[in-house]
Design a protein around this motif. Structure first.
Motif, PDB file in Angstrom:
ATOM      1  N   VAL A   1      21.167  -6.483 -25.342  1.00 11.42           N
ATOM      2  CA  VAL A   1      21.557  -5.659 -23.951  1.00 11.42           C
ATOM      3  C   VAL A   1      20.202  -4.984 -23.619  1.00 11.42           C
ATOM      4  O   VAL A   1      19.501  -4.101 -24.345  1.00 11.42           O
ATOM      5  CB  VAL A   1      22.627  -4.570 -23.998  1.00 11.42           C
ATOM      6  CG1 VAL A   1      22.630  -3.935 -22.819  1.00 11.42           C
ATOM      7  CG2 VAL A   1      23.839  -5.470 -24.533  1.00 11.42           C
ATOM      8  N   LYS A   2      19.417  -5.126 -22.330  1.00 11.35           N
ATOM      9  CA  LYS A   2      18.633  -4.451 -21.930  1.00 11.35           C
ATOM     10  C   LYS A   2      18.555  -3.888 -20.478  1.00 11.35           C
ATOM     11  O   LYS A   2      18.597  -2.899 -19.916  1.00 11.35           O
ATOM     12  CB  LYS A   2      17.200  -5.421 -21.940  1.00 11.35           C
ATOM     13  CG  LYS A   2      16.498  -5.697 -23.287  1.00 11.35           C
ATOM     14  CD  LYS A   2      15.237  -6.277 -23.170  1.00 11.35           C
ATOM     15  CE  LYS A   2      14.674  -6.272 -24.744  1.00 11.35           C
ATOM     16  NZ  LYS A   2      13.456  -7.466 -24.540  1.00 11.35           N
ATOM     17  N   THR A   3      19.022  -5.363 -19.779  1.00 12.52           N
ATOM     18  CA  THR A   3      19.312  -4.828 -17.858  1.00 12.52           C
ATOM     19  C   THR A   3      20.586  -4.170 -17.972  1.00 12.52           C
ATOM     20  O   THR A   3      21.477  -5.170 -17.607  1.00 12.52           O
ATOM     21  CB  THR A   3      19.020  -6.111 -17.325  1.00 12.52           C
ATOM     22  OG1 THR A   3      17.680  -6.579 -17.470  1.00 12.52           O
ATOM     23  CG2 THR A   3      19.054  -5.788 -15.813  1.00 12.52           C
ATOM     24  N   VAL A   4      20.926  -3.218 -18.120  1.00 12.13           N
ATOM     25  CA  VAL A   4      22.197  -2.497 -17.876  1.00 12.13           C
ATOM     26  C   VAL A   4      22.062  -1.377 -16.810  1.00 12.13           C
ATOM     27  O   VAL A   4      21.121  -0.357 -17.006  1.00 12.13           O
ATOM     28  CB  VAL A   4      22.578  -1.535 -19.177  1.00 12.13           C
ATOM     29  CG1 VAL A   4      23.786  -0.871 -19.161  1.00 12.13           C
ATOM     30  CG2 VAL A   4      22.767  -2.759 -20.175  1.00 12.13           C
ATOM     31  N   VAL A   5      22.689  -1.177 -15.990  1.00  5.27           N
ATOM     32  CA  VAL A   5      22.793  -0.252 -14.945  1.00  5.27           C
ATOM     33  C   VAL A   5      24.324   0.474 -14.657  1.00  5.27           C
ATOM     34  O   VAL A   5      25.290  -0.038 -15.103  1.00  5.27           O
ATOM     35  CB  VAL A   5      22.196  -0.778 -13.524  1.00  5.27           C
ATOM     36  CG1 VAL A   5      20.880  -1.572 -13.694  1.00  5.27           C
ATOM     37  CG2 VAL A   5      23.315  -2.052 -13.085  1.00  5.27           C
ATOM     38  N   GLN A   6      24.241   1.627 -13.709  1.00  6.70           N
ATOM     39  CA  GLN A   6      25.312   2.204 -13.593  1.00  6.70           C
ATOM     40  C   GLN A   6      25.730   1.752 -12.128  1.00  6.70           C
ATOM     41  O   GLN A   6      24.858   1.388 -11.661  1.00  6.70           O
ATOM     42  CB  GLN A   6      25.124   3.694 -13.482  1.00  6.70           C
ATOM     43  CG  GLN A   6      24.743   4.388 -14.788  1.00  6.70           C
ATOM     44  CD  GLN A   6      25.632   4.286 -15.872  1.00  6.70           C
ATOM     45  OE1 GLN A   6      26.707   4.596 -15.877  1.00  6.70           O
ATOM     46  NE2 GLN A   6      25.057   3.905 -17.213  1.00  6.70           N
ATOM     47  N   ALA A   7      27.346   1.945 -11.792  1.00  3.23           N
ATOM     48  CA  ALA A   7      27.780   1.385 -10.452  1.00  3.23           C
ATOM     49  C   ALA A   7      26.952   1.990  -9.429  1.00  3.23           C
ATOM     50  O   ALA A   7      27.091   1.325  -8.467  1.00  3.23           O
ATOM     51  CB  ALA A   7      29.234   1.677 -10.615  1.00  3.23           C
ATOM     52  N   GLY A   8      26.524   3.200  -9.398  1.00  5.31           N
ATOM     53  CA  GLY A   8      25.983   3.735  -8.244  1.00  5.31           C
ATOM     54  C   GLY A   8      24.278   3.722  -8.153  1.00  5.31           C
ATOM     55  O   GLY A   8      23.797   4.180  -7.239  1.00  5.31           O
ATOM     56  N   ASP A   9      23.888   3.051  -9.389  1.00  6.96           N
ATOM     57  CA  ASP A   9      22.388   2.689  -8.877  1.00  6.96           C
ATOM     58  C   ASP A   9      21.922   2.082  -7.781  1.00  6.96           C
ATOM     59  O   ASP A   9      22.675   1.057  -7.490  1.00  6.96           O
ATOM     60  CB  ASP A   9      22.004   1.952 -10.261  1.00  6.96           C
ATOM     61  CG  ASP A   9      22.023   2.932 -11.465  1.00  6.96           C
ATOM     62  OD1 ASP A   9      22.060   3.923 -11.431  1.00  6.96           O
ATOM     63  OD2 ASP A   9      21.666   2.331 -12.811  1.00  6.96           O
ATOM     64  N   ALA A  10      20.921   2.202  -7.338  1.00  4.15           N
ATOM     65  CA  ALA A  10      20.429   1.386  -6.296  1.00  4.15           C
ATOM     66  C   ALA A  10      20.092  -0.184  -6.409  1.00  4.15           C
ATOM     67  O   ALA A  10      19.655  -0.420  -7.611  1.00  4.15           O
ATOM     68  CB  ALA A  10      19.149   2.277  -5.456  1.00  4.15           C
ATOM     69  N   LEU A  11      20.442  -0.813  -5.516  1.00  7.52           N
ATOM     70  CA  LEU A  11      20.168  -2.242  -5.746  1.00  7.52           C
ATOM     71  C   LEU A  11      18.964  -2.627  -5.795  1.00  7.52           C
ATOM     72  O   LEU A  11      18.400  -3.482  -6.657  1.00  7.52           O
ATOM     73  CB  LEU A  11      20.870  -3.176  -4.469  1.00  7.52           C
ATOM     74  CG  LEU A  11      20.825  -4.437  -4.678  1.00  7.52           C
ATOM     75  CD1 LEU A  11      22.051  -4.796  -5.927  1.00  7.52           C
ATOM     76  CD2 LEU A  11      21.480  -5.274  -3.474  1.00  7.52           C
ATOM     77  N   SER A  12      17.662  -1.856  -5.101  1.00  2.00           N
ATOM     78  CA  SER A  12      16.529  -2.216  -5.520  1.00  2.00           C
ATOM     79  C   SER A  12      15.773  -1.822  -6.916  1.00  2.00           C
ATOM     80  O   SER A  12      15.111  -2.652  -7.375  1.00  2.00           O
ATOM     81  CB  SER A  12      15.535  -1.324  -4.295  1.00  2.00           C
ATOM     82  OG  SER A  12      15.944   0.240  -4.721  1.00  2.00           O
TER      83      SER A  12
ATOM     84  N   SER B   1      18.378 -13.078 -15.500  1.00  2.00           N
ATOM     85  CA  SER B   1      19.076 -13.403 -14.474  1.00  2.00           C
ATOM     86  C   SER B   1      20.221 -12.478 -14.024  1.00  2.00           C
ATOM     87  O   SER B   1      20.908 -13.071 -12.797  1.00  2.00           O
ATOM     88  CB  SER B   1      19.468 -14.901 -14.627  1.00  2.00           C
ATOM     89  OG  SER B   1      20.489 -15.179 -15.725  1.00  2.00           O
ATOM     90  N   CYS B   2      20.619 -11.484 -14.743  1.00  2.09           N
ATOM     91  CA  CYS B   2      21.650 -10.965 -14.287  1.00  2.09           C
ATOM     92  C   CYS B   2      21.507  -9.642 -14.849  1.00  2.09           C
ATOM     93  O   CYS B   2      20.872  -9.188 -15.786  1.00  2.09           O
ATOM     94  CB  CYS B   2      23.154 -11.415 -14.691  1.00  2.09           C
ATOM     95  SG  CYS B   2      23.160 -11.860 -16.539  1.00  2.09           S
ATOM     96  N   ALA B   3      22.403  -8.441 -14.420  1.00  2.00           N
ATOM     97  CA  ALA B   3      22.385  -7.265 -14.962  1.00  2.00           C
ATOM     98  C   ALA B   3      23.902  -6.821 -15.260  1.00  2.00           C
ATOM     99  O   ALA B   3      24.927  -7.184 -14.396  1.00  2.00           O
ATOM    100  CB  ALA B   3      21.870  -6.231 -13.785  1.00  2.00           C
ATOM    101  N   LEU B   4      24.129  -6.035 -16.284  1.00  2.00           N
ATOM    102  CA  LEU B   4      25.660  -5.540 -16.738  1.00  2.00           C
ATOM    103  C   LEU B   4      25.713  -4.371 -16.161  1.00  2.00           C
ATOM    104  O   LEU B   4      24.840  -3.275 -16.254  1.00  2.00           O
ATOM    105  CB  LEU B   4      25.600  -5.555 -18.089  1.00  2.00           C
ATOM    106  CG  LEU B   4      25.295  -6.797 -18.937  1.00  2.00           C
ATOM    107  CD1 LEU B   4      25.399  -6.664 -20.514  1.00  2.00           C
ATOM    108  CD2 LEU B   4      26.681  -7.577 -18.556  1.00  2.00           C
ATOM    109  N   VAL B   5      26.839  -3.958 -15.494  1.00  2.00           N
ATOM    110  CA  VAL B   5      26.998  -2.778 -14.979  1.00  2.00           C
ATOM    111  C   VAL B   5      28.236  -2.032 -15.676  1.00  2.00           C
ATOM    112  O   VAL B   5      29.120  -2.810 -15.927  1.00  2.00           O
ATOM    113  CB  VAL B   5      27.699  -2.953 -13.305  1.00  2.00           C
ATOM    114  CG1 VAL B   5      28.029  -1.652 -12.542  1.00  2.00           C
ATOM    115  CG2 VAL B   5      26.755  -3.989 -12.711  1.00  2.00           C
TER     116      VAL B   5
END
Length: 324
Positions: A11-22, A34-38
């Motif tokens: 796991v590396k690309t992990v974001v929160q639901a409210g994080d900006a798309l950019s 190729s993807c991010a986990l929310v």
């Protein structure tokens, strides 16, 4: 058995639901993912893939603006997750059936531990197939080696047993005659005693090579035991068998290998042949063996044929002499 745990990406690309798309896109590019986990409070709630980004980009371009928005508006919610111990084959079937390319991976406590993609699974499966192909090739090589005599590089007694049974069955079905020839080097024990076993091995190799080079297409040479060779000659009558064995005798004679202990002055061989239809392997070989002993008694360096097809047990060539 390979599981998704063995091939998943940490796991590396992990974001929160409210994080900006950019910000999320920048993180994906940096990590080359190729993807991010929310996630929300450690629980996977969504998955943002390149396809999702492509969709939002297309819609933004159609509207004539590139607005930023939170990840939650773009992500695929409640993605299908896999347990660490999910078998690779099961994961591949699931990817195929659901048309899914990315799976979050959870441990026993349902905590996020990685992600596995369709590409990861395909590459792992390809490696398995490559390994299996290597094993098949290795086994085939070993099987071939087990059927060849290491000294003479001709087929061995085990191969002869396999081939003879198959050829006799085929001959019986097709109503064909089957022939065998037994070839034995004359006074070879005396040759070994005089010249040494290394010279004897060299002579055997030369003999086997010469005989094999003079076989008809379809005939096969085997090391029957010691200095004794056996010829299998399918669809061959007694006359044809005699001619095949005598070609082998002449080939050895042409080698002109010195043998001072022999009255002939060179290494020679004697042969016996037998042929018949609907004949068992043992009877056919036994008849050829008796004919070969007759050739020994008659002065060696010659081929004798069994006088009758070995349909019943009979002593076509009575008596015996030492095979040397």
């Amino acid at each position: 058995m390979i599981t998704v745990q063995n091939i998943m990406t940490p796991v590396k690309t992990v974001v929160q639901a409210g994080d900006a798309l950019s910000r999320t896109l920048t993180l994906m590019q940096r990590n080359r993912h190729s993807c991010a986990l929310v996630v929300d409070a450690g629980r996977v709630i969504g998955l943002l893939t390149e396809r999702d980004l492509s969709d939002v980009l297309t819609r933004s371009l159609e509207r004539g603006c590139l607005d930023d928005r939170p990840v939650s508006e773009v992500m695929t919610p409640e993605p299908v997750c896999l347990a660490e111990q999910t078998l690779l084959l099961d994961a591949l079937k699931l990817a195929r059936d659901l048309h899914i390319r990315h799976f979050p991976v959870l441990d026993e406590g349902e905590a996020l531990v990685g992600i596995v993609t369709q590409t990861d699974m395909a590459n792992a499966y390809i490696r398995i197939l490559e390994h299996q192909a290597e094993l098949v090739q290795t086994n085939q090589t070993l099987e071939l080696a087990s059927l060849r005599d290491p000294l003479l590089s001709v087929r061995n007694r085990r191969a002869m047993d396999l081939d003879l049974g198959r050829m006799l069955s085929q001959a019986q079905i097709q109503g064909q005659s089957m022939a065998v020839g037994l070839l034995d080097l004359d006074r070879f024990k005396s040759y070994n005693d005089y010249y040494g076993h290394l010279a004897g091995d060299r002579a055997l190799r030369s003999v086997a090579r010469a005989v094999e080079e003079n076989l008809r297409q379809g005939d096969t040479l085997y090391r029957y035991g010691g200095e004794e060779l056996l010829l299998l000659m399918p669809d061959t009558d007694l006359e044809g068998a005699w001619q095949g064995a005598d070609r082998a005798r002449q080939a050895v004679e042409r080698l002109n290998i010195e043998h001072v202990v022999s009255p002939l002055g060179r290494l020679t061989l004697s042969g016996g042949v037998a042929a018949g239809r609907g004949v068992g392997a043992e009877g056919l070989i036994a008849a050829a063996d008796r004919a070969m002993y007759q050739a020994k008694r008659d002065g060696r360096n010659q081929v004798r044929a069994a006088r009758q097809a070995p349909v019943i047990a009979r002593d076509d060539c009575a008596g015996s002499v030492p095979s040397e």
